[in-house]
Every structure is written in structure tokens, then in C-alpha cells.
Design an enzyme around this catalytic site. Structure first.
Site, PDB file in Angstrom:
ATOM      1  N   HIS A  75       0.847  -1.204   0.000  1.00 12.21           N
ATOM      2  CA  HIS A  75       0.000   0.000   0.000  1.00 12.21           C
ATOM      3  C   HIS A  75       0.876   1.245   0.000  1.00 12.21           C
ATOM      4  O   HIS A  75       1.772   1.378   0.831  1.00 12.21           O
ATOM      5  CB  HIS A  75      -0.882   0.035   1.250  1.00 12.21           C
ATOM      6  CG  HIS A  75      -2.024  -0.932   1.197  1.00 12.21           C
ATOM      7  ND1 HIS A  75      -3.107  -0.839   2.032  1.00 12.21           N
ATOM      8  CD2 HIS A  75      -2.249  -2.010   0.408  1.00 12.21           C
ATOM      9  CE1 HIS A  75      -3.954  -1.819   1.752  1.00 12.21           C
ATOM     10  NE2 HIS A  75      -3.448  -2.548   0.782  1.00 12.21           N
ATOM     11  N   TYR A 203      -9.133   5.204   7.786  1.00 11.75           N
ATOM     12  CA  TYR A 203      -9.279   5.571   9.201  1.00 11.75           C
ATOM     13  C   TYR A 203     -10.356   6.642   9.248  1.00 11.75           C
ATOM     14  O   TYR A 203     -10.154   7.742   8.718  1.00 11.75           O
ATOM     15  CB  TYR A 203      -7.966   6.139   9.751  1.00 11.75           C
ATOM     16  CG  TYR A 203      -6.883   5.097   9.976  1.00 11.75           C
ATOM     17  CD1 TYR A 203      -6.081   4.645   8.926  1.00 11.75           C
ATOM     18  CD2 TYR A 203      -6.661   4.568  11.247  1.00 11.75           C
ATOM     19  CE1 TYR A 203      -5.089   3.696   9.150  1.00 11.75           C
ATOM     20  CE2 TYR A 203      -5.660   3.621  11.472  1.00 11.75           C
ATOM     21  CZ  TYR A 203      -4.888   3.190  10.414  1.00 11.75           C
ATOM     22  OH  TYR A 203      -3.905   2.246  10.645  1.00 11.75           O
ATOM     23  N   PRO A 295      -3.751   0.229  19.091  1.00 16.01           N
ATOM     24  CA  PRO A 295      -3.529  -0.262  17.724  1.00 16.01           C
ATOM     25  C   PRO A 295      -3.708   0.766  16.604  1.00 16.01           C
ATOM     26  O   PRO A 295      -3.444   0.449  15.443  1.00 16.01           O
ATOM     27  CB  PRO A 295      -4.553  -1.395  17.592  1.00 16.01           C
ATOM     28  CG  PRO A 295      -5.600  -1.099  18.593  1.00 16.01           C
ATOM     29  CD  PRO A 295      -4.934  -0.367  19.713  1.00 16.01           C
ATOM     30  N   LYS A 299       1.346  -0.437  15.168  1.00 14.27           N
ATOM     31  CA  LYS A 299       2.775  -0.505  15.492  1.00 14.27           C
ATOM     32  C   LYS A 299       3.234  -1.680  16.347  1.00 14.27           C
ATOM     33  O   LYS A 299       4.444  -1.942  16.428  1.00 14.27           O
ATOM     34  CB  LYS A 299       3.193   0.776  16.238  1.00 14.27           C
ATOM     35  CG  LYS A 299       3.165   2.012  15.376  1.00 14.27           C
ATOM     36  CD  LYS A 299       4.261   1.954  14.338  1.00 14.27           C
ATOM     37  CE  LYS A 299       4.186   3.047  13.323  1.00 14.27           C
ATOM     38  NZ  LYS A 299       4.525   2.630  11.988  1.00 14.27           N
ATOM     39  N   TYR A 386       4.130   6.410  10.101  1.00 10.63           N
ATOM     40  CA  TYR A 386       3.295   5.257   9.750  1.00 10.63           C
ATOM     41  C   TYR A 386       4.099   4.198   8.986  1.00 10.63           C
ATOM     42  O   TYR A 386       4.004   3.001   9.271  1.00 10.63           O
ATOM     43  CB  TYR A 386       2.070   5.704   8.930  1.00 10.63           C
ATOM     44  CG  TYR A 386       0.974   4.661   8.912  1.00 10.63           C
ATOM     45  CD1 TYR A 386      -0.102   4.733   9.796  1.00 10.63           C
ATOM     46  CD2 TYR A 386       1.029   3.577   8.037  1.00 10.63           C
ATOM     47  CE1 TYR A 386      -1.096   3.767   9.807  1.00 10.63           C
ATOM     48  CE2 TYR A 386       0.050   2.602   8.038  1.00 10.63           C
ATOM     49  CZ  TYR A 386      -1.012   2.709   8.913  1.00 10.63           C
ATOM     50  OH  TYR A 386      -1.990   1.747   8.922  1.00 10.63           O
TER      51      TYR A 386
HETATM   52  P1  RFL Z   1       2.593 -11.922  21.386  1.00 10.79           P
HETATM   53  O1  RFL Z   1       2.226 -11.945  19.955  1.00 10.79           O
HETATM   54  O2  RFL Z   1       1.538 -11.695  22.390  1.00 10.79           O
HETATM   55  O3  RFL Z   1       3.333 -13.293  21.671  1.00 10.79           O
HETATM   56  C1  RFL Z   1       3.574 -13.765  22.977  1.00 10.79           C
HETATM   57  C2  RFL Z   1       3.570 -15.277  22.938  1.00 10.79           C
HETATM   58  O4  RFL Z   1       3.903 -15.764  24.231  1.00 10.79           O
HETATM   59  C3  RFL Z   1       3.001 -16.794  24.572  1.00 10.79           C
HETATM   60  N1  RFL Z   1       2.970 -16.873  26.053  1.00 10.79           N
HETATM   61  C4  RFL Z   1       3.647 -17.788  26.760  1.00 10.79           C
HETATM   62  N2  RFL Z   1       4.439 -18.803  26.375  1.00 10.79           N
HETATM   63  C5  RFL Z   1       4.974 -19.580  27.347  1.00 10.79           C
HETATM   64  N3  RFL Z   1       4.725 -19.387  28.677  1.00 10.79           N
HETATM   65  C6  RFL Z   1       3.943 -18.394  29.104  1.00 10.79           C
HETATM   66  N4  RFL Z   1       3.703 -18.211  30.396  1.00 10.79           N
HETATM   67  C7  RFL Z   1       3.359 -17.534  28.133  1.00 10.79           C
HETATM   68  N5  RFL Z   1       2.537 -16.456  28.188  1.00 10.79           N
HETATM   69  C8  RFL Z   1       2.314 -16.067  26.930  1.00 10.79           C
HETATM   70  C9  RFL Z   1       1.684 -16.380  23.936  1.00 10.79           C
HETATM   71  O5  RFL Z   1       0.805 -17.485  23.752  1.00 10.79           O
HETATM   72  C10 RFL Z   1       2.190 -15.816  22.610  1.00 10.79           C
HETATM   73  O6  RFL Z   1       2.281 -16.800  21.612  1.00 10.79           O
HETATM   74  O7  RFL Z   1       3.746 -10.840  21.689  1.00 10.79           O
HETATM   75  P2  RFL Z   1       4.926 -10.287  20.756  1.00 10.79           P
HETATM   76  O8  RFL Z   1       5.704 -11.397  20.136  1.00 10.79           O
HETATM   77  O9  RFL Z   1       5.599  -9.274  21.580  1.00 10.79           O
HETATM   78  O10 RFL Z   1       4.188  -9.560  19.533  1.00 10.79           O
HETATM   79  C11 RFL Z   1       3.408  -8.423  19.744  1.00 10.79           C
HETATM   80  C12 RFL Z   1       2.254  -8.374  18.728  1.00 10.79           C
HETATM   81  O11 RFL Z   1       1.574  -9.610  18.727  1.00 10.79           O
HETATM   82  C13 RFL Z   1       1.278  -7.235  19.029  1.00 10.79           C
HETATM   83  O12 RFL Z   1       1.979  -6.075  19.417  1.00 10.79           O
HETATM   84  C14 RFL Z   1       0.405  -6.889  17.806  1.00 10.79           C
HETATM   85  O13 RFL Z   1      -0.479  -7.921  17.490  1.00 10.79           O
HETATM   86  C15 RFL Z   1      -0.360  -5.591  18.059  1.00 10.79           C
HETATM   87  N6  RFL Z   1      -1.262  -5.242  16.969  1.00 10.79           N
HETATM   88  C16 RFL Z   1      -0.789  -4.659  15.797  1.00 10.79           C
HETATM   89  N7  RFL Z   1       0.533  -4.493  15.602  1.00 10.79           N
HETATM   90  C17 RFL Z   1       0.998  -4.001  14.413  1.00 10.79           C
HETATM   91  O14 RFL Z   1       2.219  -3.842  14.248  1.00 10.79           O
HETATM   92  N8  RFL Z   1       0.157  -3.677  13.361  1.00 10.79           N
HETATM   93  C18 RFL Z   1      -1.188  -3.829  13.476  1.00 10.79           C
HETATM   94  O15 RFL Z   1      -1.891  -3.593  12.501  1.00 10.79           O
HETATM   95  C19 RFL Z   1      -1.718  -4.298  14.744  1.00 10.79           C
HETATM   96  N9  RFL Z   1      -3.025  -4.468  14.907  1.00 10.79           N
HETATM   97  C20 RFL Z   1      -2.636  -5.487  17.104  1.00 10.79           C
HETATM   98  C21 RFL Z   1      -3.504  -5.068  16.049  1.00 10.79           C
HETATM   99  C22 RFL Z   1      -3.144  -6.143  18.210  1.00 10.79           C
HETATM  100  C23 RFL Z   1      -4.499  -6.362  18.308  1.00 10.79           C
HETATM  101  N10 RFL Z   1      -4.938  -7.092  19.427  1.00 10.79           N
HETATM  102  C24 RFL Z   1      -5.822  -8.167  19.351  1.00 10.79           C
HETATM  103  C25 RFL Z   1      -4.246  -6.933  20.710  1.00 10.79           C
HETATM  104  C26 RFL Z   1      -4.859  -5.266  16.140  1.00 10.79           C
HETATM  105  C27 RFL Z   1      -5.366  -5.894  17.278  1.00 10.79           C
HETATM  106  C28 RFL Z   1      -6.862  -6.038  17.357  1.00 10.79           C
HETATM  107  C1  PHB Z   2      -5.482  -4.529  10.909  1.00  8.12           C
HETATM  108  O1  PHB Z   2      -5.546  -4.741   9.679  1.00  8.12           O
HETATM  109  O2  PHB Z   2      -5.745  -5.416  11.742  1.00  8.12           O
HETATM  110  C2  PHB Z   2      -5.111  -3.186  11.408  1.00  8.12           C
HETATM  111  C3  PHB Z   2      -4.733  -2.216  10.493  1.00  8.12           C
HETATM  112  C4  PHB Z   2      -4.374  -0.953  10.953  1.00  8.12           C
HETATM  113  C5  PHB Z   2      -4.405  -0.687  12.309  1.00  8.12           C
HETATM  114  C6  PHB Z   2      -4.764  -1.661  13.220  1.00  8.12           C
HETATM  115  C7  PHB Z   2      -5.129  -2.917  12.762  1.00  8.12           C
HETATM  116  O3  PHB Z   2      -4.082   0.568  12.746  1.00  8.12           O
END
Ligand code: RFL
Ligand code: PHB
Length: 392
Positions: A75, A203, A295, A299, A386
Site C-alpha cells: 500500500h 481511518y 492499535p 505498530k 506510519y
Molecule cells: P505476542 O504476539 O503476544 O506473543 C507472545 C507469545 O507468548 C506466549 N505466552 C507464553 N508462552 C509460554 N509461557 C507463558 N507463560 C506464556 N505467556 C504467553 C503467547 O501465547 C504468545 O504466543 O507478543 P509479541 O511477540 O511481543 O508480539 C506483539 C504483537 O503480537 C502485538 O503487538 C500486535 O499484534 C499488536 N497489533 C498490531 N501491531 C501491528 O504492528 N500492526 C497492526 O496492525 C496491529 N493491529 C494489534 C492489532 C493487536 C491487536 N490485538 C488483538 C491486541 C490489532 C489488534 C486487534
Molecule cells: C489490521 O488490519 O488489523 C489493522 C490495520 C491498521 C491498524 C490496526 C489494525 O491501525
């Protein structure tokens, strides 16, 4: 109890843990990843979708970018919609860079496959993980699997176990300072079997609350609605979700949001959180274990990857020179980026969400949106953050 040894014991097979393990492998450093969920759960958990250019480059350099390059959607901009009108922020023109839309669970699948294909060890479905002797040269991780106890003696531990993991809470109270901010809203997210209604992310700021149009593929749309953080998903039948999305995302005449079967629904709270330092003794925290961003700036995943890039480089320096200078600077190096990203994520969140209350702030918010979409300087600032600030 079985006892093993590894150079770096990694807790968590999310983006931070898996990228770290693979980077270490490419540098000849041995690691073992422990994950309390199943492989299938990790590979199907729907989360982030936006990869900064630097994240994409790193994944390609690591040899895990083939499918990402084939299937990822590149994108060159996003749309900011308010007062019923869309305004494009042109990343290519403003920064020369792009972002890639590719689901976090796809990144996870690619990384797990790459680790296992190169002989990497990931132990899924572990229980009762605990970390010990963190301030010695031989920290240990204990866990159980299928009723049997295991111990791993390590040179270092990487706490990559997310916000609710065990590593951060195992650090003695008083050794960490917490910086935190909660927001009075959450996001209701859905995954729908519908072609995206626009080629780019939208957005939308609306009187009824924020909405976001994103996607996962040419056939799957990902959509979010601002809601109360205490909202019960049961109050949101499919018709209500579509009606609200149609209202909040309404744009130029003739534009309509494509609807389809809702495949998944969930509510996420929004918070900003940082601990300092991101280290205690020989345990290093990375990714969501150390910090959370709301979110709106897309990031979280990118920041997790940026942390472990620094950690892998610092560990390599330690193993080749015997010096701990870079490891000692790990926290300070990461926190500089973390705080800049916190600032951007907070700013995007406050600019786009509906806040209760003060009419002055409502007018100021509209002026901010007007400024950011009409001033080249302001759009460029949004765009450079971004697409991702350069890695140090
Ligand atoms: P994770 O992905 O939470 O991974 C942690 C792992 O550790 C495991 N775990 C354990 N394992 C062993 N023993 C234990 N006691 C444990 N406790 C936990 C878990 O099962 C898991 O597998 O952390 P990590 O690696 O730091 O990664 C971070 C990202 O996952 C997170 O920041 C993003 O998903 C946030 N996020 C977004 N980030 C972006 O860069 N771009 C996005 O578009 C974006 N959109 C989002 C998001 C997060 C969202 N939610 C659901 C929180 C959108 C949403 C809705
Ligand atoms: C997503 O596609 O899940 C998404 C995209 C942009 C955001 C957060 C989540 O800022």
C-alpha cells in the site's frame, strides 16, 4: 526432571520470540522457544495486519519473505475520512516508502516453518513456565509438558511472552518503573468474507465513534469499530455491526462498504504501557512483554520486531567479542524507538477517536484532522511515522 542447555532461552512464540530465534540461528547462536499454546492456535490467532517497510526488509533478509512478497498487499497510502469526506495520505510521494498488509498469523506461519525446517526447537503446549536465577550467569527456565518437568539452563533469557506472560512479573518489585495510560474505549474487530471496499486502509473519524477499514486479502475485509472497553460482544449482532460500519465509514457519494459473512468477532481494550528498563540481570524483555501501544498506529508487531533486531545484534556482539557493552545498552536503544512510537500511537488514537465531552476539544480535533490532511508538513510527519522510522 530433564535438564538441557541452550545459549538463549526464549519464552513465547509470537513475532518477537520467533524472529529472535531465527535471527540468532542465522548468526550461529543456539536457542530454544517455549510456547504455552498449540502451534495451530498461534498460526490462527488474528491480530495485526500492517508491516512497516523495515519489518518487511528484515523478514526478506532473514529468508522468510517469499510468501510475504507474493501475497502481501503493498500500500502506498492510507485514507483519513472525517466530516463525510476522504483525504489520502500519499506515502510514496511523502516518504518514498510503502507498507505491506499481511496478517500477523501469516508471518507466524512463515516463521514457524522456517525455524522447524532449519532444525530449530519450538516446544508448544508447555505449562507452568517459570524463570529463575535471573541475576546470575546461568539463568534457568522451568516448565512442564504432558505432566513431566523440565529445566533449561541458559546464558540469557528473552522474555517474549506478551503482555500477560510470566517474565515481566518475575522481576522483583521495585526493579522496574511502569508508565501507563488507559483509554476510555476499546475496538470491536471483525473479519468478514467480503472483498475490501477500497484498495487502501480507511481511518474514519465520526460523531458516533472511530471506524477502520482494513483487509487481509482480496477476499477478506478486516473492520474495527470504537466501542466501550466493557462492551459485551453479545450486544453486537451482525446487523448492528454492519449498520454502524456503514454509518461511520460513509464517504463520498456512491461509495458503499461491501458486506459479507462475519467470520470472527472480538473486543480489545486500548492501552499505552511501557516498563523501564527492559532488562533485569540476564533476562531481556522484548515486544508486548515490555510495552503496549494502542492499535491505531498499527505498530505493536513492528515494535516487537525492532526490539529483537537490537537484541539479536547485541547477543551476536557478546558471543563474538565477549563484551557486554551492546547488551548493556539494549534497553536504552529500544526505549528511544518505543517512546517515539508511543507518541505516534497516542497521537493517532486521540486524533481519531470520539471523546466524551468538551466541545472545545471536539473543534480542536477537527482542526487537527483538517491540518494533517491539508498541510504537506503535517501529512509528511504522519507518513514517516506510519511507514516506520528508520531502524537505528
Ligand atoms: P505476542 O504476539 O503476544 O506473543 C507472545 C507469545 O507468548 C506466549 N505466552 C507464553 N508462552 C509460554 N509461557 C507463558 N507463560 C506464556 N505467556 C504467553 C503467547 O501465547 C504468545 O504466543 O507478543 P509479541 O511477540 O511481543 O508480539 C506483539 C504483537 O503480537 C502485538 O503487538 C500486535 O499484534 C499488536 N497489533 C498490531 N501491531 C501491528 O504492528 N500492526 C497492526 O496492525 C496491529 N493491529 C494489534 C492489532 C493487536 C491487536 N490485538 C488483538 C491486541 C490489532 C489488534 C486487534
Ligand atoms: C489490521 O488490519 O488489523 C489493522 C490495520 C491498521 C491498524 C490496526 C489494525 O491501525
Amino acid at each position: 526432571m530433564s535438564k538441557t542447555r541452550t545459549q538463549v532461552g526464549i519464552v513465547g512464540a509470537g513475532p518477537a520470540g520467533l524472529v529472535l530465534s531465527h535471527l540468532l540461528h542465522l548468526q550461529g547462536i543456539d536457542s530454544l522457544v517455549l510456547e504455552n499454546r498449540s502451534r495451530q492456535y498461534c498460526e490462527e490467532r488474528i491480530r495485526a495486519g500492517v508491516l512497516e517497510w523495515g519489518t518487511v526488509e528484515l523478514l526478506i533478509q532473514m529468508g522468510v519473505g517469499d510468501r510475504l512478497q507474493r501475497e502481501g498487499l503493498v500500500h502506498h497510502g492510507i485514507e483519513i475520512r472525517f466530516a463525510g469526506r476522504g483525504h489520502r495520505i500519499d506515502f510514496k510521494d511523502l516518504t518514498g516508502r510503502a507498507i505491506t498488509v499481511y496478517g500477523q498469523h501469516e508471518v507466524i506461519k512463515d516463521l514457524i516453518r522456517a525455524r522447524l525446517d532449519s532444525g530449530g526447537q519450538i516446544v508448544f503446549d508447555v505449562d507452568q513456565v517459570s524463570v529463575h536465577d535471573l541475576d546470575t550467569v546461568a539463568p534457568r527456565i522451568c516448565y512442564s509438558k504432558e505432566g513431566k518437568s523440565h529445566e533449561i539452563v541458559c546464558d540469557f533469557i528473552a522474555g517474549c511472552d506478551g503482555f500477560h506472560g510470566v517474565c515481566r512479573p518475575s522481576i522483583p518489585p521495585g526493579a522496574l518503573t511502569v508508565y501507563e495510560r488507559n483509554y476510555p474505549f476499546g475496538w470491536l474487530g471483525i473479519l468478514a468474507e467480503a472483498a475490501p471496499s477500497s484498495e487502501e486502509l480507511i481511518y474514519a473519524h465520526h460523531d458516533r465513534g472511530f471506524a477502520l477499514h482494513s483487509m487481509r486479502s482480496p477476499l477478506i475485509t478486516r473492520l474495527y469499530l470504537q466501542c466501550s472497553p466493557e462492551e459485551d460482544v453479545a450486544n453486537w449482532p451482525d446487523e448492528r455491526i454492519w449498520k454502524e460500519l456503514q454509518t461511520r465509514l460513509a464517504g463520498d457519494p456512491g461509495w458503499r462498504l461491501n458486506e459479507g459473512q462475519i467470520l470472527q468477532k472480538g473486543i480489545t481494550g486500548m492501552r499505552s504501557f511501557v516498563v523501564e528498563p527492559m532488562q533485569f540481570g540476564r533476562m531481556f524483555l522484548a515486544g508486548d512483554a515490555a510495552h503496549i501501544v494502542p492499535p491505531t498506529g498499527a505498530k505493536g508487531l513492528n515494535l516487537a520486531v525492532a526490539d529483537v533486531r537490537v537484541l539479536a545484534h547485541s547477543l551476536k556482539d557478546f558471543y563474538t567479542t565477549g563484551r557486554a557493552d551492546l547488551l548493556d545498552q539494549y534497553s536504552a536503544t529500544c526505549l528511544r524507538r518505543v517512546w517515539r512510537v508511543q507518541r505516534f500511537s497516542w497521537w493517532m488514537t486521540s486524533m481519531l477517536h470520539r471523546h466524551e465531552g468538551n466541545p472545545f476539544d471536539e473543534r480542536r480535533q477537527l482542526a487537527e484532522l483538517d491540518y494533517v490532511t491539508t498541510s504537506r508538513a503535517a501529512s509528511q510527519s504522519l507518513a514517516e511515522n506510519y511507514v516506520g522510522l528508520p531502524m537505528d
